[in-house]
Design a protein around this motif. Structure first.
Motif, short mmCIF file in Angstrom:
data_model
loop_
_atom_site.label_atom_id
_atom_site.label_comp_id
_atom_site.label_asym_id
_atom_site.label_seq_id
_atom_site.Cartn_x
_atom_site.Cartn_y
_atom_site.Cartn_z
N GLU A 21 27.09 56.72 8.88
CA GLU A 21 26.34 57.13 7.70
C GLU A 21 25.00 56.40 7.58
O GLU A 21 23.97 57.04 7.31
CB GLU A 21 27.19 56.93 6.44
CG GLU A 21 28.33 57.91 6.32
CD GLU A 21 29.07 57.77 4.99
OE1 GLU A 21 28.56 57.04 4.11
OE2 GLU A 21 30.13 58.38 4.85
N PRO A 22 24.94 55.07 7.75
CA PRO A 22 23.63 54.40 7.68
C PRO A 22 22.61 54.94 8.68
O PRO A 22 21.43 55.08 8.35
CB PRO A 22 23.97 52.93 7.95
CG PRO A 22 25.39 52.79 7.54
CD PRO A 22 26.03 54.09 7.88
N LEU A 23 23.05 55.23 9.91
CA LEU A 23 22.11 55.78 10.89
C LEU A 23 21.56 57.12 10.43
O LEU A 23 20.35 57.38 10.52
CB LEU A 23 22.80 55.95 12.25
CG LEU A 23 22.93 54.71 13.14
CD1 LEU A 23 23.80 55.02 14.35
CD2 LEU A 23 21.57 54.21 13.60
N GLN A 33 21.29 58.22 7.46
CA GLN A 33 20.46 58.09 6.25
C GLN A 33 19.11 57.45 6.53
O GLN A 33 18.09 57.84 5.93
CB GLN A 33 21.22 57.25 5.21
CG GLN A 33 22.46 57.94 4.65
CD GLN A 33 23.34 56.98 3.87
OE1 GLN A 33 23.02 55.80 3.74
NE2 GLN A 33 24.45 57.49 3.32
N ASP A 34 19.07 56.48 7.43
CA ASP A 34 17.85 55.68 7.63
C ASP A 34 16.92 56.22 8.71
O ASP A 34 15.77 55.79 8.80
CB ASP A 34 18.21 54.24 7.96
CG ASP A 34 18.79 53.50 6.78
OD1 ASP A 34 19.23 54.16 5.82
OD2 ASP A 34 18.82 52.25 6.81
N PHE A 35 17.44 57.12 9.57
CA PHE A 35 16.63 57.59 10.68
C PHE A 35 16.54 59.11 10.64
O PHE A 35 17.44 59.82 11.11
CB PHE A 35 17.23 57.14 12.02
CG PHE A 35 17.17 55.66 12.26
CD1 PHE A 35 16.07 55.08 12.85
CD2 PHE A 35 18.22 54.84 11.86
CE1 PHE A 35 16.00 53.72 13.06
CE2 PHE A 35 18.17 53.47 12.07
CZ PHE A 35 17.05 52.90 12.66
N VAL A 78 12.64 54.78 17.53
CA VAL A 78 13.92 54.51 16.85
C VAL A 78 14.42 53.12 17.24
O VAL A 78 14.85 52.33 16.38
CB VAL A 78 14.95 55.59 17.20
CG1 VAL A 78 16.34 55.22 16.65
CG2 VAL A 78 14.53 56.94 16.67
N ARG A 122 12.93 50.13 15.47
CA ARG A 122 13.29 49.89 14.07
C ARG A 122 14.73 49.42 13.92
O ARG A 122 15.17 49.13 12.81
CB ARG A 122 13.08 51.18 13.26
CG ARG A 122 11.65 51.69 13.33
CD ARG A 122 11.23 52.57 12.16
NE ARG A 122 12.21 53.50 11.70
CZ ARG A 122 12.32 54.79 12.07
NH1 ARG A 122 11.50 55.27 13.00
NH2 ARG A 122 13.21 55.59 11.53
N ASP A 164 15.32 45.73 12.28
CA ASP A 164 15.18 45.73 10.82
C ASP A 164 16.36 46.43 10.16
O ASP A 164 16.84 46.01 9.10
CB ASP A 164 13.87 46.42 10.44
CG ASP A 164 13.68 46.47 8.92
OD1 ASP A 164 13.53 45.39 8.31
OD2 ASP A 164 13.72 47.58 8.36
N PHE A 165 16.84 47.50 10.80
CA PHE A 165 18.00 48.22 10.29
C PHE A 165 19.22 47.30 10.22
O PHE A 165 19.96 47.29 9.22
CB PHE A 165 18.28 49.42 11.21
CG PHE A 165 19.60 50.11 10.98
CD1 PHE A 165 19.77 50.97 9.90
CD2 PHE A 165 20.66 49.91 11.85
CE1 PHE A 165 20.99 51.62 9.70
CE2 PHE A 165 21.87 50.55 11.65
CZ PHE A 165 22.03 51.40 10.57
N ARG A 176 18.93 44.77 7.33
CA ARG A 176 19.12 45.34 5.99
C ARG A 176 20.54 45.84 5.76
O ARG A 176 21.08 45.73 4.66
CB ARG A 176 18.15 46.52 5.78
CG ARG A 176 16.70 46.11 5.64
CD ARG A 176 15.80 47.31 5.33
NE ARG A 176 15.77 48.29 6.43
CZ ARG A 176 16.45 49.43 6.43
NH1 ARG A 176 17.24 49.75 5.42
NH2 ARG A 176 16.34 50.26 7.46
N ARG A 177 21.17 46.38 6.80
CA ARG A 177 22.40 47.12 6.59
C ARG A 177 23.67 46.39 7.04
O ARG A 177 24.76 46.72 6.56
CB ARG A 177 22.31 48.44 7.35
CG ARG A 177 21.34 49.44 6.74
CD ARG A 177 21.97 50.10 5.54
NE ARG A 177 21.42 51.42 5.26
CZ ARG A 177 22.02 52.33 4.51
NH1 ARG A 177 23.19 52.08 3.96
NH2 ARG A 177 21.45 53.50 4.30
#
Length: 799
Positions: free
Chosen positions: A77-79, A81-83, A228, A231, A234-235, A238-239
C-alpha cells in the motif's frame, strides 16, 4: 545431402581433417550457444518485462550487510500511494507445503500470492482466467505436472486438495508448461488460503520482520526506474515501522532497491534464495571457451588450405589462361570453404543431438532444440557455416587466386603463406596451453578450498537440519544417541557447515576489559550446546569449554559465550587470553561472559574472510550434528534417522546429509568450470594436433625429393627427423611465451575472489607447456618416421 566438390574427394585425408575440425568446433559453439540462449531468456517472457522490478532489501547492522531478494509484505500500500509511477504491485511468498489428498501427503513448493499476481507476472494459463483464478480465497493454479500427480488423467478444474492442517484449496487454473523462472513453485495459491498466517494478519508487524515475501512492481510506460530508486531512501525514512530497533541501529538499517526481473537469474545474488540462480561468470567462460575452440577450428582450416595451395597452383594457372578473373577464383575457393562448413554444421547438429544430455548434466540446466524456434538462435545456426566458411576460406582463396599463370605452369614455386601459418599454429597452441593451465589451477583451487584452514574436522559429520528448538527433546535425543554404537559425539547448534544463516547481536563493552574497545559492538551470534567443540574438533585457544557448574541460562541470567579469534580481534583484543573472563551486556542488558576463545572456523566458502563469530552456550539449536566412527556408517545413520523421525515427527522431511557433502556443494560452480575447461582443453589440443598432423603431411610431401637427396648424400635419419621436428616445435615453444602471461593474468584475477587460495607456481605452467610440446612432437613423429624410413630411390622418383 551435401555433394562435396571434386577437389575434396581428390584430397580425402585433408578434407576429413578439415571436416572433423570444423564439426568439433561448430558443435562446441552450438552447444554453448544453446546454454547461453537459455540463460539469457530466463524471465523475459512477461508482458512489459522491461518495466518489471522486484523490490529487494539490504539490512545493515554493525558493518555487516545482508542482501535479500525478499522484503516486508507491508510495502504494497505505501508503494502504491507514494509512487504514482507504479502501475501495479503484487506479492508472492515461496513455501514448501504439505498437500493432503485422502491418505496421501505430497510436499511441494507453492507460491502464496495476491489476487493480481498473474496480471503482473503473467505466466500463461492453459485453463482458467488469469484475472480471476486467484480472486477466490481458496483459489489454486497448478502446473501440468502437479495436476497429473494429484489427479492423474482426470480434469483438475474444480477439484479440491487440502493443505495439511489447514483449509481446502480449489483448482481454478492450470498453467501452460513453464519456461524457466527465478521462482520455485508447482502451484500458485491465493494468500488468504494460509488462514491466520496470511498478509492481512501482519498489519501491525515491524518492517524488520522480513520473511520469504517478494514484492514486484510494474512501472507505468515511460516511468524512470532510476527516479523511483532515488526516492526510496526518503520513502524508508518516512514510512518504515522500525520502532523495536534501538535508535543507533535504526538509521541506515534498511535500504530498498529495484531489481529488474530479467536480471535476477544471472546478475543478482541474495541471501538464502530458494532457487540457485545462474552464474554470469560461467556464461562468460563457456562463451569464451566455445569461441576459442571455433577459432582453433577456423585456424586449422586456414592453415591446411594455405599449405595445400601448392597442389592447386597448376589448376589456378589453367583457369586464369582460360579467362577466369581473380574475383571468380576467390568466389570459387571461398564457396568450397562454405560448402565444407555447411557439411560440418550439419554433422555438428547431429553431434549436438547426441551429446546434449551429458552437456546438460555438466552445465546443470535443461537445454533443447526447442530454442531453434527462437528467431535469433535459428539465425545464428544459419549464419554459422557462412561466417566460418568465409573466415576460414577467404585468405586461402586470396592466396590461390594471386598465383601467376606463367610461373606456376613452368613449375615455379607458388607463395605458401608460411608466415601466417606459423602465427596460426602459435595461436592454436597458446589457446590449448592456456586452457590446460586454467583447468589444472581451478581443480587445485577447488580441492584446496575444501580442506584448507577449515578449523574443524569435516569427515564423518552427519547433519540434520530444520529441527524445532526444544531443550527437552534435544536432551532426550543426545541421551538416546549416546547408546548407539558407532557414534562418537553429538551437538545441537544454530550454525553448521555451508549454512548461510546470519544473526546479529549488539554488545555493550565496558571500559574495564583487558584490552577490548569500550562502547557498542555488533557481533554475529549463534547458539551451540556444550558438546559442540568436541564434536567438531575445534581448537580451544584460550579459556575453558565450560565453566565449573555450568547450566543453561534462564532468562536474564548470565550467558557464557565462545569467541573466535577473528571476533576477539574485532572487539580489540591483542591476544586470545585477554578476552577470557571479560563481561559485556547484550542488547537486552543481560550479562554475557567470555568462557573461551576458539581458533577461526570457516563454515562457509573460501571466498569469505575469517569470520568473527560468537557462540552462545545453550542446550539446543536448529541443527543436530553427529560425529560417526570410521567404518560402515549405515547402521548408525539408520538409528539417527529413526530417532529424528520419532522425536521430531513434524520434521520427517528435514534435510540431512554429511558435512563434507554440504561443503562440496558450495564449490559446484567452480567444479563445473573446471570440467568445462578440461573438456575444451582436450578438444583444443586434439584440434591443434589434427591441424599439425595435416601440416606435417603436406610439408613431408613437399619436401620428399629434398629428403631423398639428403639421404643420398649421407644424411642420417635422425638428422632429417630433427630438421622436421624442430620446424614444428618452434611455434609450440613460442606458444608457451604467449600463453603463460595470459593464463597468469586471468587466473590471478579469478583467484582474487578467494581468501584461501593456491599459489601460481611455475610447475603448472611448465607441465602444461611440456604436455602440449610432447603431444605435438608425437604427432610430427608419425610422419617423420614414415618419411625417413622410405628408400631414397622412391623419394628421388617422386613427381
Amino acid at each position: 545431402m551435401i555433394v562435396l566438390p571434386s577437389i575434396f574427394r581428390r584430397h580425402a585425408l585433408i578434407t576429413l581433417l578439415n571436416l572433423f575440425g570444423l564439426t568439433a568446433g561448430i558443435a562446441g559453439f552450438l552447444m554453448v550457444s544453446l546454454y547461453v540462449a537459455g540463460e539469457l531468456t530466463v524471465d523475459r517472457g512477461f508482458t512489459g518485462v522491461d518495466r518489471l522490478y522486484r523490490v529487494g532489501t539490504r539490512l545493515s547492522v554493525g558493518g555487516n550487510d545482508i542482501v535479500l531478494g525478499a522484503t516486508t509484505p507491508l510495502l504494497v500500500e505505501p508503494l502504491a500511494q507514494d509512487f504514482p509511477e507504479v502501475e501495479a504491485v503484487t506479492r508472492a511468498s515461496e513455501e514448501d507445503v504439505d498437500l493432503q489428498d485422502g491418505d496421501r501427503v505430497l510436499t511441494t513448493p507453492l507460491l502464496w500470492a495476491d489476487a493480481n499476481l498473474l496480471r503482473v507476472l503473467d505466466y500463461p494459463l492453459a485453463r482458467g482466467d488469469s484475472a480471476t483464478a486467484l480472486a477466490r480465497p481458496d483459489g489454486l493454479v497448478v502446473t501440468p505436472d502437479l495436476a497429473r500427480t494429484l489427479f492423474g488423467d482426470a480434469d483438475p478444474m474444480g477439484r479440491t486438495v487440502q493443505v495439511a492442517g489447514g483449509q481446502m484449496l480449489t483448482v481454478t487454473g492450470v498453467l501452460k508448461p513453464l519456461a524457466e523462472t527465478h521462482l520455485k513453485f508447482t502451484g500458485i495459491a491465493a494468500d488468504s488460503g494460509r488462514g491466520d498466517k496470511n498478509w492481512a494478519h501482519m498489519a501491525a508487524e515491524q518492517w524488520s520482520h522480513i520473511g520469504e515475501t517478494a514484492v514486484y512492481v510494474r512501472l507505468r510506460p515511460g516511468a524512470s526506474a532510476e527516479a523511483v530508486a532515488a526516492r526510496l531512501p526518503d520513502f524508508v525514512r518516512r514510512r518504515a515501522v522500525l520502532s523495536q530497533l534501538p535508535d543507533d541501529v535504526r538509521q541506515g538499517f534498511m535500504t530498498l532497491r529495484l531489481d529488474p526481473v530479467p536480471s535476477i537469474h544471472l546478475h543478482i545474488k541474495t541471501f538464502n534464495q530458494s532457487k540457485p540462480g545462474g552464474d554470469v561468470g560461467t556464461v562468460g567462460l563457456l562463451s569464451a571457451a566455445a569461441l576459442l575452440i571455433l577459432g582453433v577450428a577456423i585456424a586449422n582450416y586456414t592453415n591446411l588450405a594455405t599449405a595445400q595451395a601448392i597442389h592447386r597452383a597448376r589448376e589456378v594457372g589453367i583457369r586464369k589462361l582460360a579467362g577466369a578473373r581473380r574475383w571468380q577464383l576467390v568466389a570459387l575457393f571461398t564457396g568450397e570453404s562454405v560448402a565444407l562448413a555447411i557439411a560440418g554444421t550439419l554433422t555438428a547438429l547431429a553431434v549436438v543431438e547426441v551429446l546434449l544430455p551429458p552437456f546438460q548434466a555438466l552445465v546443470g540446466r535443461p537445454l533443447g532444440f526447442s530454442l531453434l524456434r527462437d528467431g535469433g538462435f535459428l539465425a545464428l545456426v544459419l549464419a554459422t557455416p557462412l561466417v566460418v566458411g568465409v573466415l576460414g576460406g577467404l585468405y586461402p582463396a586470396l592466396v590461390l587466386s594471386g598465383y601467376r599463370p606463367a610461373a606456376v605452369l613452368k613449375g615455379g614455386t607458388a607463395p605458401a603463406a608460411g608466415r601466417l601459418r606459423a602465427v596460426l599454429v602459435v595461436a592454436q597452441f597458446a589457446i590449448s596451453i592456456t586452457l590446460i593451465i586454467a583447468t589444472v589451477t581451478v581443480l587445485r583451487q577447488v580441492a584446496h578450498a575444501r580442506t584448507a584452514a577449515l578449523g574443524f574436522l569435516p569427515e564423518n559429520l552427519y547433519v540434520v537440519s530444520q529441527l524445532p528448538h526444544d531443550a527437552q527433546r534435544a536432551a532426550t535425543m543426545k541421551t538416546e544417541l549416546a547408546k548407539v554404537p558407532g557414534i562418537q559425539g553429538t551437538a545441537f547448534s544454530s550454525l553448521v557447515p555451508a549454512d548461510i544463516s546470519q544473526f546479529m547481536t549488539q554488545l555493550t563493552v565496558p571500559g574495564d576489559t583487558h584490552g577490548a574497545t569500550p562502547g557498542k559492538a555488533f557481533m554475529p551470534e549463534f547458539s551451540a550446546d556444550p558438546d559442540f567443540i568436541a564434536t567438531y574438533g575445534l581448537d580451544l585457544k584460550a579459556g575453558v569449554a565450560l565453566p565449573p557448574g555450568w547450566r543453561p541460562a534462564a532468562d536474564g541470567e548470565r550467558r557464557y559465550v565462545w569467541l573466535t579469534e577473528a571476533a576477539a580481534r574485532r572487539l580489540g583484543y591483542a591476544h586470545p587470553t585477554d578476552a577470557v573472563g571479560d563481561r559485556y551486556t547484550d542488547e537486552e542488558d543481560h550479562p554475557v561472559e567470555v568462557a573461551g576463545v576458539l581458533g577461526n572456523v570457516r563454515f562457509r566458502t573460501a571466498r569469505d574472510a575469517d569470520e568473527a563469530l560468537m557462540f552462545s552456550v545453550g542446550a539446543t539449536g536448529g541443527f543436530l550434528t553427529v560425529r560417526l566412527a570410521a567404518g560402515d556408517p549405515r547402521p548408525a545413520l539408520a538409528a539417527i534417522n529413526a530417532l529424528v523421525d520419532r522425536l521430531y515427527p513434524e520434521a520427517r522431511r528435514a534435510p540431512r546429509g554429511f558435512a563434507d557433502d554440504r561443503l562440496e556443494a558450495q564449490y559446484r560452480t567452480e567444479e563445473r568450470q573446471a570440467k568445462v575447461f578440461a573438456i575444451f582443453s582436450a578438444l583444443a589440443i586434439v584440434l591443434a594436433n589434427l591441424g599439425l598432423f595435416g601440416l606435417t603431411a603436406l610439408a613431408a610431401a613437399r619436401r620428399t625429393k629434398e629428403i631423398g637427396i639428403r639421404r643420398v648424400v649421407g644424411a642420417r635419419a635422425r638428422d632429417i627427423a630433427w630438421l622436421m621436428v624442430w620446424q614444428f616445435a618452434r611455434p609450440v615453444l613460442l606458444a608457451n611465451l604467449v600463453a603463460w602471461p595470459l593464463a597468469w593474468w586471468g587466473l590471478h584475477r579469478w583467484l582474487g575472489q578467494f581468501t584461501v587460495r593456491v599459489d601460481q607456481g611455475p610447475g603448472t605452467y611448465l607441465a602444461a607447456g611440456a604436455a602440449a610440446l610432447a603431444v605435438a612432437l608425437a604427432t610430427v613423429a608419425i610422419h617423420v618416421l614414415r618419411v625417413t624410413r622410405a628408400p631414397p630411390a622412391s623419394a628421388l622418383r617422386y613427381e
